[in-house]
Write a protein that holds these residues in place. Structure first.
Motif, short mmCIF file in Angstrom:
data_model
loop_
_atom_site.label_atom_id
_atom_site.label_comp_id
_atom_site.label_asym_id
_atom_site.label_seq_id
_atom_site.Cartn_x
_atom_site.Cartn_y
_atom_site.Cartn_z
N ARG A 322 0.81 -1.22 0.00
CA ARG A 322 0.00 0.00 0.00
C ARG A 322 0.85 1.28 0.00
O ARG A 322 0.58 2.19 -0.80
CB ARG A 322 -0.96 0.01 1.19
CG ARG A 322 -1.81 1.28 1.28
CD ARG A 322 -2.71 1.26 2.50
NE ARG A 322 -3.74 0.24 2.38
CZ ARG A 322 -4.89 0.41 1.74
NH1 ARG A 322 -5.15 1.58 1.14
NH2 ARG A 322 -5.77 -0.56 1.68
N SER A 326 0.37 3.74 -3.11
CA SER A 326 -0.29 5.02 -2.81
C SER A 326 0.48 6.18 -3.41
O SER A 326 -0.11 7.21 -3.78
CB SER A 326 -0.42 5.21 -1.30
OG SER A 326 -1.30 4.25 -0.75
N PRO A 330 -2.15 6.52 -6.86
CA PRO A 330 -3.18 6.66 -5.82
C PRO A 330 -4.56 6.21 -6.28
O PRO A 330 -5.32 5.63 -5.49
CB PRO A 330 -3.16 8.16 -5.50
CG PRO A 330 -1.84 8.66 -5.98
CD PRO A 330 -1.48 7.81 -7.15
N ALA A 331 -4.90 6.47 -7.54
CA ALA A 331 -6.23 6.09 -8.03
C ALA A 331 -6.40 4.57 -8.01
O ALA A 331 -7.47 4.06 -7.63
CB ALA A 331 -6.43 6.62 -9.45
N MET A 333 -4.77 2.50 -6.05
CA MET A 333 -4.84 2.07 -4.65
C MET A 333 -6.24 2.26 -4.10
O MET A 333 -6.76 1.41 -3.36
CB MET A 333 -3.83 2.86 -3.82
CG MET A 333 -3.66 2.35 -2.39
SD MET A 333 -2.92 0.70 -2.28
CE MET A 333 -4.35 -0.31 -1.87
N THR A 334 -6.88 3.36 -4.46
CA THR A 334 -8.27 3.59 -4.03
C THR A 334 -9.19 2.52 -4.61
O THR A 334 -10.08 1.99 -3.91
CB THR A 334 -8.73 4.98 -4.47
OG1 THR A 334 -7.92 5.97 -3.84
CG2 THR A 334 -10.19 5.22 -4.09
N GLU A 335 -9.01 2.21 -5.89
CA GLU A 335 -9.83 1.19 -6.54
C GLU A 335 -9.68 -0.16 -5.85
O GLU A 335 -10.67 -0.85 -5.56
CB GLU A 335 -9.43 1.08 -8.00
CG GLU A 335 -10.15 -0.04 -8.77
CD GLU A 335 -9.66 -0.13 -10.20
OE1 GLU A 335 -9.82 0.85 -10.94
OE2 GLU A 335 -9.10 -1.18 -10.57
N SER A 337 -8.66 -0.79 -2.77
CA SER A 337 -9.22 -0.71 -1.42
C SER A 337 -10.74 -0.82 -1.44
O SER A 337 -11.35 -1.52 -0.61
CB SER A 337 -8.80 0.59 -0.75
OG SER A 337 -7.39 0.67 -0.62
N GLU A 338 -11.37 -0.11 -2.36
CA GLU A 338 -12.84 -0.14 -2.44
C GLU A 338 -13.35 -1.52 -2.82
O GLU A 338 -14.36 -1.99 -2.27
CB GLU A 338 -13.32 0.91 -3.44
CG GLU A 338 -13.12 2.35 -2.95
CD GLU A 338 -13.52 3.38 -3.99
OE1 GLU A 338 -13.75 2.99 -5.16
OE2 GLU A 338 -13.60 4.58 -3.64
N ARG A 339 -12.67 -2.17 -3.74
CA ARG A 339 -13.13 -3.50 -4.16
C ARG A 339 -12.88 -4.55 -3.08
O ARG A 339 -13.69 -5.46 -2.90
CB ARG A 339 -12.45 -3.88 -5.48
CG ARG A 339 -12.97 -3.03 -6.64
CD ARG A 339 -12.38 -3.42 -7.98
NE ARG A 339 -13.10 -2.72 -9.05
CZ ARG A 339 -12.86 -2.89 -10.35
NH1 ARG A 339 -11.92 -3.74 -10.75
NH2 ARG A 339 -13.56 -2.22 -11.24
N SER A 380 -8.15 -5.75 -10.33
CA SER A 380 -7.46 -4.58 -9.80
C SER A 380 -6.08 -4.94 -9.25
O SER A 380 -5.10 -4.23 -9.49
CB SER A 380 -8.30 -3.91 -8.71
OG SER A 380 -9.50 -3.38 -9.26
#
Length: 391
Positions: A322, A326, A330-331, A333-335, A337-339, A380
């Protein structure tokens, strides 16, 4: 037991810290051999392998080194898995290919001679020869990236501790089986199964042990009556289908021996930085594409807690990378994390006071939703190596 476990863990931590220091002092050599170059191209041509009867067509393949795409066509009358093996190590695999169906597999290959499975695991194997190529030469010119030392040292420590946990859980489980205590053995099956699930991406690299420990009955000619069918699912069948732990005493001894051998092999591993995320993505894809639809624990119906353990294991690997991702992307990493959170939330919805609901309670729509979420996560995670400069 706690008195002996503490010093053992402290010793392993010291050993791994020393190993990480040696890697740092050694400098570029390890990383030139283990980090991938940026901007690699992927081969566009698919290599078709057809499985029919007891052989592959073609049975002997020659391909240039690099990233290659194989299309596996199943013309047999059984669901099959296709593997590329380097000795006992599984280089890549695609499992549960249904009759009349084709699936693709992408593998990064280095020069050498490999075996390929052709249908049932007891069938004769084919040969895959990988020759030198410009792409393989580029792999040998990887730049040093010392930022991976920390995550990789922790990853190796996690593997060592995870393998130890699997051996300990297996010993307790198999002791109950051999004692003939049906209820106790049933209760201890799931902790052993979960401990294996958490290290499964790495364990799956050892083809002989993965088959022995986690082989499904449907992959063997005589199914539950086949002598090659053993390990966790052989014991699962004895406990939850036959209700006869005494009949599985020999299989219990074999499982503990295999778990101990797996622990020894994992202790010797020196994985390259791209392997944790690649192995995690591959396992998640396998769960999404095969196991969610058909199940894996056919007798105990304990698939949901096993899936949760596999997701948690993947989440641990994601956390190790991470900080790097990050900064790099960053985008993405966000994807990721959300999934990951979406899958975990879905699985948590199937929890009840005494654990998870039995897997046969999930209808086709619920399984399809879970499979899509896990596949999205796998897709992802599959992008992470490239974002980190490991492809």
């Amino acid at each position: 037991m706690s008195g002996s476990a503490g010093p053992s863990k402290r010793g392993m931590r010291l050993a791994l810290a020393a190993a990480a220091l040696l890697v740092l002092v050694a400098g570029a050599a390890f990383y030139y051999a283990s980090l991938a170059t940026r901007g690699r191209t992927m081969a566009a041509d698919e290599i078709t392998v057809t499985i029919a009867g007891k052989a592959c067509d073609p049975n002997e393949l020659t391909v240039p080194a690099g990233r290659r795409i194989f299309r596996i066509v199943n013309q047999s009358d059984r669901a099959v898995e296709w593997e590329i093996l380097d000795g006992v190590m599984v280089v890549a695999e695609r499992e549960n290919i249904a009759p009349g169906i084709s699936q693709t597999l992408t593998a990064k290959l280095v020069p050498g001679t490999y075996e390929i499975t052709c249908g049932l695991l007891s069938n004769p194997r084919g040969t895959l020869t990988v020759t030198d190529s410009a792409e393989a030469a580029a792999e040998a010119a990887r730049p040093p990236m010392t930022s991976f030392i920390g995550p990789m040292a922790q990853y190796q420590l996690d593997l060592v501790l995870g393998a130890q946990a699997f051996v300990e859980a297996t010993r307790s489980f198999t002791d109950a089986v051999k004692a003939g205590d049906l209820e106790q053995a049933r209760q201890l099956y799931l902790p052993a199964r979960i401990a294996y699930a958490k290290i499964e991406p790495t364990a799956a690299r050892f083809g002989d042990l993965a088959t022995a420990i986690d082989g499904q009955a449907e992959y063997f000619e005589k199914r539950e009556r086949d002598p090659g069918f053993k390990g966790l699912h052989r014991l699962e069948h004895a406990l939850f289908a036959a209700g006869d732990p005494a009949a599985a005493a020999a299989a219990a001894d074999a499982l503990l021996a295999d778990a101990t051998e797996l622990q020894a092999r994992i202790a010797k591993l020196q994985p390259a930085p791209e392997q944790p995320l690649a192995a995690t993505s591959a396992l998640l894809a396998s769960v999404a594409q095969a196991r969610v639809a058909h199940g894996a624990d056919h007798y105990a119906l304990s698939d949901l807690p096993v899936f949760a353990a596999e997701i948690d294991g993947g989440g641990r690997v994601i956390e190790l990378f991470r900080p790097l991702l990050s900064k790099a992307n960053p985008a993405l990493m966000t994807e990721v994390s959300e999934r990951l959170a979406a899958v975990q939330a879905t699985l948590e919805g199937y929890q009840q006071q005494d654990g998870y609901v039995a897997y046969d309670r999930l209808d086709e729509a619920a399984r399809a939703t879970l499979a899509k979420q896990i596949q999205d996560l796998a897709d992802s995670v599959a992008k992470m190596n490239a974002a980190l400069g490991l492809e």
